[in-house]
Design an enzyme around this catalytic site. Structure first.
Site, PDB file in Angstrom:
ATOM      1  N   GLU A  82      61.283  48.809 108.842  1.00  0.00           N
ATOM      2  CA  GLU A  82      62.058  47.712 109.416  1.00  0.00           C
ATOM      3  C   GLU A  82      62.939  46.954 108.428  1.00  0.00           C
ATOM      4  O   GLU A  82      62.703  45.769 108.154  1.00  0.00           O
ATOM      5  CB  GLU A  82      61.124  46.719 110.118  1.00  0.00           C
ATOM      6  CG  GLU A  82      60.319  47.355 111.235  1.00  0.00           C
ATOM      7  CD  GLU A  82      59.666  46.345 112.164  1.00  0.00           C
ATOM      8  OE1 GLU A  82      59.688  45.146 111.867  1.00  0.00           O
ATOM      9  OE2 GLU A  82      59.136  46.770 113.203  1.00  0.00           O
TER      10      GLU A  82
ATOM     11  N   GLU B  57      55.741  52.540 115.308  1.00  0.00           N
ATOM     12  CA  GLU B  57      54.895  51.384 115.687  1.00  0.00           C
ATOM     13  C   GLU B  57      55.149  51.048 117.143  1.00  0.00           C
ATOM     14  O   GLU B  57      56.297  51.047 117.595  1.00  0.00           O
ATOM     15  CB  GLU B  57      55.258  50.108 114.906  1.00  0.00           C
ATOM     16  CG  GLU B  57      54.790  50.060 113.488  1.00  0.00           C
ATOM     17  CD  GLU B  57      55.173  48.739 112.802  1.00  0.00           C
ATOM     18  OE1 GLU B  57      55.422  47.717 113.492  1.00  0.00           O
ATOM     19  OE2 GLU B  57      55.233  48.756 111.563  1.00  0.00           O
TER      20      GLU B  57
HETATM   21  C1  FCB Z   1      56.466  44.857 113.034  1.00  0.00           C
HETATM   22  C2  FCB Z   1      56.003  45.003 111.609  1.00  0.00           C
HETATM   23  C3  FCB Z   1      54.505  45.053 111.463  1.00  0.00           C
HETATM   24  C4  FCB Z   1      53.826  44.090 112.413  1.00  0.00           C
HETATM   25  C5  FCB Z   1      54.311  44.319 113.822  1.00  0.00           C
HETATM   26  C6  FCB Z   1      53.627  43.460 114.841  1.00  0.00           C
HETATM   27  O1  FCB Z   1      57.689  44.177 113.052  1.00  0.00           O
HETATM   28  O2  FCB Z   1      56.531  46.174 111.034  1.00  0.00           O
HETATM   29  O3  FCB Z   1      54.185  44.786 110.133  1.00  0.00           O
HETATM   30  O4  FCB Z   1      54.019  42.800 111.995  1.00  0.00           O
HETATM   31  O5  FCB Z   1      55.678  44.099 113.888  1.00  0.00           O
END
Ligand code: FCB
Length: 451
Positions: free
Chosen positions: A163, A358
């Site tokens: 990210e 994620e």
């Molecule tokens: C993302 C991040 C991770 C966590 C999730 C909920 O933005 O990469 O570290 O905080 O959100």
């Protein structure tokens, strides 16, 4: 049909959010250590000093992962455990820690995915200008090359950045994540360019030092977009909006194309080049070649998205969310369709196997009278989102993996320990782990879908 035969079923985590042991065994300071220790930056004054104590408990946690049928574990390396000062001297105890984690994972039949950078930047390098310093490109390459040399005998999959939108946008423009700066637009585009060049240099360094063939990916983010109906006009308008660059504002880092077109297509998007021209650093052809090293997969963290429709004038606009729309414990909208359209649009544009690096949700989980943690909302969430992902697969999108964020409840950045994202509950007083109902659900889901 359904998910691919060799689909990767995993959970994801990051070093600062779970490891603790912030100053143990020679680890150097990261910007998150410093930022979380400063008054007022984190809710309730929480820090990652202890977090889930994964540094000491990793064997038990990996055993638990195995019991839960998890096939792959995406974790990040704390740069300053390996290089306490960011570059130069190597800390053998830090090297050993990740080596032990990897061995333990392999012993338990879990495939390691290493993310090189999940935001905990070396404080020593930050003092030298951090990502704003053009040397940050070679600093990151040195670190990436070392990690590859150390672990690629046992690890096949590497991710460069997690990210960039977030650590650059929040850390340097909004000033609400470490290191907490609000730099100028000129500086932010320099930082962005340096990060992208660092990505390319790291890909080269990983491949150069790899002891076995490796697979390399990237894990950016950004809210996805999905069309309100499937007419050609709305779908095309949604796609266009999804890959368009926002105008200059404190939100300018939040987009897909500025961060991913250079990496995969070898060019910055035209609309951004026009809008940002007065702030851009010198961008050479050589830079673009460096940035666009071939990748093996395209990761994307996707949590939610916005619905797009056409207004009367034919402009693509966001559909207003209805009163009472479903949302998670931290008020994020529940929008399963983002896991159909997000991967579809990304695959059509970038033509690389897609990994959802994620996805998951926070909830106000509690231990019930029966000593268990019942989280029906998370089960429902994962079920709905995975249904959409499967549908994308069935419609020809090459999706090759999915990682739930996250295994353990952990330190959720500025919100401290207030958001519980885990499929395993953590009692921070005792460090006791209690798998939530969703963990058992995920186990069954994997069993049913892994061939
Ligand atoms: C993302 C991040 C991770 C966590 C999730 C909920 O933005 O990469 O570290 O905080 O959100």
């Amino acid at each position: 049909m359904g998910f691919k035969k060799d689909f990767t079923w995993g959970v994801a985590s990051s070093a600062y959010q779970i490891e603790g042991a912030w100053s143990e065994d020679g680890k150097g300071l990261s910007v998150w250590d410093v930022y979380s220790h400063e008054n007022g930056n984190i809710a309730n004054g929480h820090t990652g000093d202890v977090a889930c104590d994964f540094y000491h408990k990793f064997k038990d946690d990996i055993k638990l992962m195995k019991e839960l049928g998890i096939r792959a574990y995406r974790f990040s390396i704390s740069w300053t455990r390996i290089f306490p000062n960011g570059i130069g001297e190597v800390n053998e105890k830090g090297v050993k820690f990740y080596s032990d984690v990897i061995d333990e994972l392999l012993k338990n039949g879990i495939e390691p995915y290493i993310a090189l950078f999940h935001w905990d930047y070396p404080y020593a390098l930050n003092k030298k200008g951090g990502w704003l310093n053009e040397d940050s490109v070679k600093w990151f390459a040195e670190y990436a090359g070392k990690v590859s040399e150390l672990y690629s005998d046992r690890v096949e999959n590497f991710i460069t950045f997690n990210e960039p939108q977030c650590f650059v946008g929040y850390g340097y423009l909004a000033g609400v994540h470490a290191p907490g700066y609000k730099v100028s637009y000129k500086d932010i585009f320099q930082i962005c360019h340096n990060v992208l060049k660092a990505h390319g240099s790291a890909v080269i360094a990983i491949r150069k030092n790899a002891r076995k063939p490796v697979k390399i990916g990237y894990a950016p983010t950004c809210g996805a977009m999905y069309p309100t109906n499937e007419t050609k006009e709305v779908v095309e308008a949604t796609r266009k909006k999804y890959f368009s660059c926002p105008s200059i504002s404190r939100e300018v880092m939040w987009n897909v194309a500025w961060w991913s077109d250079p990496v995969v297509l070898g060019r910055y998007p035209e609309d951004g080049l026009k809008m940002y021209s007065e702030y851009l650093p010198k961008i050479t052809e050589e830079d673009m070649k460096l940035i666009s090293q071939p990748l093996d997969f395209y990761g994307q963290n996707i949590y939610n998205g916005r619905e797009v429709e056409l207004d009367d004038a034919g402009n693509a606009v966001f559909v207003e969310r209805k009163q009472g729309f479903s949302k998670t414990g931290n008020q994020w909208p529940v929008t399963p369709k983002c896991l159909y359209w997000g991967p579809k649009f990304l695959y059509e544009r970038y033509k690389l196997p897609i990994v959802i690096t994620e996805n998951g949700m926070a909830e106000n989980d509690v231990v019930s009278l029966d000593s268990k943690v019942h989280d029906p909302n998370r089960i429902d969430f994962l079920n709905r989102y995975l249904d959409e992902l499967e549908k994308a697969t069935n419609d020809g999108v090459d999706v090759s993996g999915y990682f739930v964020w996250t295994l353990l409840d952990n330190f959720e950045w500025t919100r401290g320990y207030n958001d519980r994202f885990g499929i395993v509950y953590v009692d921070y007083e005792t460090q006791k782990r209690i798998p939530k109902d969703s963990a058992f659900w995920y186990k069954e889901y994997i069993e049913k879908n892994a061939k």
